[in-house]
Enzyme design. Structure first.
Site, PDB file in Angstrom:
ATOM      1  N   GLU A  84      -3.698  -8.690  -8.489  1.00  0.00           N
ATOM      2  CA  GLU A  84      -4.502  -7.733  -7.706  1.00  0.00           C
ATOM      3  C   GLU A  84      -5.670  -7.188  -8.529  1.00  0.00           C
ATOM      4  OE1 GLU A  84      -2.217  -4.833  -5.525  1.00  0.00           O
ATOM      5  OE2 GLU A  84      -3.880  -3.429  -5.496  1.00  0.00           O
ATOM      6  N   LYS A 268       4.313   2.364  -4.471  1.00  0.00           N
ATOM      7  CA  LYS A 268       3.844   0.980  -4.667  1.00  0.00           C
ATOM      8  C   LYS A 268       2.725   0.981  -5.702  1.00  0.00           C
ATOM      9  CE  LYS A 268       1.303  -2.879  -3.747  1.00  0.00           C
ATOM     10  NZ  LYS A 268      -0.073  -3.206  -4.115  1.00  0.00           N
ATOM     11  N   ASP A 284      12.743  -8.389 -15.533  1.00  0.00           N
ATOM     12  CA  ASP A 284      13.125  -8.603 -14.131  1.00  0.00           C
ATOM     13  C   ASP A 284      12.513  -7.483 -13.279  1.00  0.00           C
ATOM     14  OD1 ASP A 284      14.384  -8.753 -11.680  1.00  0.00           O
ATOM     15  OD2 ASP A 284      16.380  -9.107 -12.506  1.00  0.00           O
ATOM     16  N   HIS A 382     -12.683  -1.471  -5.353  1.00  0.00           N
ATOM     17  CA  HIS A 382     -11.859  -2.626  -5.037  1.00  0.00           C
ATOM     18  C   HIS A 382     -12.725  -3.772  -4.523  1.00  0.00           C
ATOM     19  CE1 HIS A 382      -7.894  -4.234  -4.322  1.00  0.00           C
ATOM     20  NE2 HIS A 382      -8.341  -4.741  -3.197  1.00  0.00           N
TER      21      HIS A 382
END
Ligand code: MEV
Length: 430
Positions: A84, A268, A284, A382
């Site tokens: 991202e 998130k 992990d 972005h």
């Protein structure tokens, strides 16, 4: 050795990749083989074939470095593997602001993992827990016998806890928790093996039947914390004072406290940073994400993993507490050369030190998202990075991607179709 070095590398993002690599090489004392691992995937075809089943190849992602981190007075460059755009830049920017007021202060718990044994068909739920607890030393000794190397390194079985669940849909259930110190390993294999080894003994003592034997990813005995300050003056923009930006960030924080729909997105954003570090270090990330989200819902309502407030001096103060079951030995950290490079760059000597860095990264990432959202919105920054990806997706060469991205931005038409048109126009012009 890290003491004299500063992670504030001027215009790191503007430097050509080769220059950045040279800085990384000096920072982590990387060998030629390490550089080679960064240049390709860090994993040979043969290694990949041994790691999972049905392998047909390998898959690469960008490996970046977030700059400016100062954690407990130590300068840190944070390796991040992520697809991202904006995450690495935002994290570095946030770390710079925290740094101005002394950087991050962190702490962590011992590496205590929780293993679960599900006990059913018990003769008496009320006494089963007491019986197991009265045989605690015997059970813990059996665990340590089954997993000698952890005990030898100062880890191993620490405690037992019995959690009764009367009259469930399948009858009475006792869940026995084994607390196990996995030191510098994530410890999934160690604890799962230990649980399987002691299940017959636990059945004998309790008179019940063991069904599942598996670790819990809600590793709430293995929490890491980070906190830091940002002075109001550092937050002033062309359109708002620092105080106004702090107020808007505090409003955003309340939003994530009261509304799970917002909290999921807020968290998130935190995991954008933490997962990127997990991927870079071969950890992990699914386990970490599962633990983080379960912990966010620990009091019955899913909420933010960070806390934001204004301190008495008017600074913005942020903190995070999050379960982080990480390893710097074992698992992919040992096989994947890219993960080994990431650990060299970090210079961490323990899983706890890595967890504390991850907590600071999560806090930084969350701040960056909240600041952007509470001021200009995230799309401006972005889209700049997104435009480059569009150019590549439209078939531009790496050399022309930047100038095509700039044209998309100038035209304010940041769309794949337009990127394709420009690529075609330029081909025609050659
Ligand atoms: C995007 O990947 C992450 C954010 O949505 C996080 C947030 O909203 O806090 C920007």
């Amino acid at each position: 050795m890290n003491g004299a070095r500063r992670s504030t590398i001027k215009r790191f993002y503007k430097q050509p990749l080769e220059e950045r690599l040279a800085i990384a090489q000096a920072w982590g004392q990387l060998s030629e083989a390490d550089l080679q691992a960064l240049a390709d995937t860090g994993l040979s075809q043969a290694q990949a074939d041994l790691m999972i089943e049905n392998v047909i190849g390998r898959y690469s992602l960008p490996f970046g470095l977030a700059t400016n981190f100062l954690i407990n007075s130590r300068d840190v460059l944070v390796p991040m593997v992520i697809e991202e755009p904006s995450v690495v830049a935002a994290c570095s920017y946030a770390a710079k602001l925290f740094r101005a007021a002394g950087g991050f202060t962190t702490s962590s718990d011992e590496s205590l993992m929780i293993g679960q044994l599900q006990l059913l068909d018990l003769p008496d739920l009320a006494t089963a827990g007491t019986r197991l607890r009265s045989h605690k030393e015997e059970i813990l000794a059996a665990v340590n016998e089954a997993s000698g190397s952890f005990a030898a390194r100062g880890g191993g079985a620490v405690d037992l806890e019995a959690r009764p669940f009367p009259a469930t849909a399948i009858g009475d259930m006792l869940v026995l928790h084994l607390l196990y110190d996995t030191r510098d390993a994530m410890g999934a294999n160690a604890i799962n093996s230990a649980l399987e080894a002691i299940a017959p003994l636990v059945e004998r003592i309790s008179g019940g039947r063991v069904n599942l034997r598996i670790l819990s990813n809600l590793s709430d005995r293995r929490l890491a914390r980070a906190s830091g300050l940002i002075p109001a003056a550092a937050l002033a923009s062309e359109t708002a004072t620092g105080e106004q930006v702090i107020e808007a960030i505090l409003e955003a924080a309340v939003f994530a406290e009261i509304d799970p729909y917002r909290a999921a997105t807020h968290n998130k954003g935190i995991m954008n940073g933490i997962d990127a570090l997990m991927l870079a270090t071969g950890n992990d990330w699914r386990a970490v994400a599962a633990g983080a989200h379960a912990y966010a819902a620990r009091d019955g309502r899913y909420r933010s993993l960070t806390r934001w407030q204004k301190d008495d001096a008017g600074n913005l103060k942020g903190s995070i507490e999050i379960p982080l079951a990480l390893g710097i030995v074992g698992g992919a950290t040992r096989v994947h050369h890219g993960a080994k490079v990431a650990l060299k760059l970090l210079g961490v000597q323990s899983a706890r030190a890595l967890a504390e860095i991850a907590a600071a990264v999560g806090l930084a990432q969350n701040f960056a998202a909240m600041r952007a959202l509470a001021t200009d919105g995230i799309q401006a920054g972005h889209m700049r990075l997104h435009a480059r990806q569009l150019a590549l997706a439209a078939g531009a060469s790496v050399a022309e991607a930047q100038s095509i991205a700039e044209q998309l931005l100038r035209e304010n038409r940041i769309r794949l179709a337009r990127a394709k048109e420009i690529v075609d126009e330029r081909k025609r012009d050659i």
